[in-house]
Design an enzyme around this catalytic site. Structure first.
Site, mmCIF file in Angstrom:
data_model
loop_
_atom_site.group_PDB
_atom_site.id
_atom_site.type_symbol
_atom_site.label_atom_id
_atom_site.label_comp_id
_atom_site.label_asym_id
_atom_site.label_seq_id
_atom_site.Cartn_x
_atom_site.Cartn_y
_atom_site.Cartn_z
ATOM 1 N N SER A 124 54.245 51.385 21.501
ATOM 2 C CA SER A 124 55.092 52.552 21.235
ATOM 3 C C SER A 124 54.423 53.574 20.338
ATOM 4 O O SER A 124 54.736 54.760 20.395
ATOM 5 C CB SER A 124 56.411 52.107 20.576
ATOM 6 N N CYS A 125 53.498 53.128 19.470
ATOM 7 C CA CYS A 125 52.897 54.053 18.511
ATOM 8 C C CYS A 125 51.453 53.688 18.298
ATOM 9 O O CYS A 125 51.154 52.657 17.712
ATOM 10 C CB CYS A 125 53.647 54.010 17.182
ATOM 11 N N GLY A 126 50.560 54.551 18.763
ATOM 12 C CA GLY A 126 49.147 54.234 18.695
ATOM 13 C C GLY A 126 48.572 54.236 17.304
ATOM 14 O O GLY A 126 47.554 53.602 17.062
ATOM 15 N N CYS B 81 50.272 53.382 14.431
ATOM 16 C CA CYS B 81 50.971 52.524 13.483
ATOM 17 C C CYS B 81 49.985 51.572 12.814
ATOM 18 O O CYS B 81 49.144 50.980 13.469
ATOM 19 C CB CYS B 81 52.042 51.710 14.209
#
Length: 263
Positions: free
Chosen positions: A105-107, A109
């Site tokens: 979902s979040c590269g 993070c």
């Protein structure tokens, strides 16, 4: 929509599901999500949650857009190994403060500091100009090629298009950043970087990281069905990227460098 080819078998899995309120049970097809360890010069530098397939492109695109000078990629014949080896001559992996961990979902993070998020890239120099009609049509053209999404409803996609709207490359993944990395990796292997005469289209919203990856790839126009974040727009202005959101039904919001889109 024209009939699509079936998705590759390694990209989907089957789960039993109870459908309510009817209470019927049947099989449902899901998008596969598995970890991939990216090693540079033999050293692990990243683990990303991805949909298997085009792992060489993913690793190459990831390294290039993170400032790692990748030159060659080796992928084991068995995709279940979930590793890929990258050669980057002269790169010192110990310079990285920590190994990356990227979720689907979040590269970005887990990166320890804001300076680790920013990757150097020059402003995009391009004389490319495209019509608003073309830009508004790209999400639909992208959707028409999403074979795994058609089967599962659970994937993001990135497409690389010519200025006339011809599709050059389309990749799907559970991570929107992975889909873009796969396209950048394909372009690098094909000798198409920088992407000064092409347009990128993504299936979801526009985040800072996607704009950053596009800037490293030298792409002048990035289009999305959804909205950009404030930081994505700031970066697009700084890197001279034309950022287009809410592209649908003949309408487009242009958030930066609007002169590249002809009304």
């Amino acid at each position: 929509m024209s009939e699509q080819a079936p998705p590759p078998p390694y990209a989907t899995a089957v789960a039993r599901v109870r459908r309510l309120p009817a209470g019927e049970e049947s099989d449902d097809r899901l998008a596969v999500e598995e970890p991939l360890e990216i090693r540079v010069n033999g050293e692990p530098v990243a683990v990303t949650m991805r949909t298997p397939g085009h792992d060489d492109e993913l690793a190459l695109g990831f390294c290039l857009t993170e400032g790692i000078p990748a030159r060659a990629v080796r992928v084991p014949a068995d995709l279940a190994a979930n590793t890929v080896e990258v050669e980057a001559p002269g790169f010192d992996a110990s310079r990285l403060r920590r190994a990356f961990y990227t979720s689907s979902s979040c590269g970005v993070c887990g990166k320890g500091a804001i300076e680790q998020v920013a990757v150097e890239a020059a402003p995009v120099e391009s004389a490319l100009c495209v019509s608003v009609e073309l830009v508004a049509s790209l999400p639909e053209r992208l959707r028409a090629g999403q074979t795994v999404f058609e089967a599962t409803g659970g994937l993001h996609a990135t497409g690389l298009f010519t200025a006339s709207g011809s599709l050059l490359c389309l990749r799907e993944d559970v991570g929107r950043h992975n889909a873009l990395d796969k396209v950048v990796g394909w372009a690098a292997a094909a000798g198409r970087l920088p992407l000064a005469d092409a347009v990128l289209c993504v299936s979801g919203r526009l985040s800072f990281e996607l704009v950053q990856k596009a800037s490293v790839a030298g792409c002048p126009v990035v289009v999305a069905v959804g909205a950009p974040s404030s930081l994505a727009v700031e970066l697009a202005v700084d890197r001279r990227i034309t950022l287009c959101g809410f592209a649908r039904e003949g309408r487009v919001n242009v958030y930066s460098v609007p002169e590249r889109v002809a009304a």
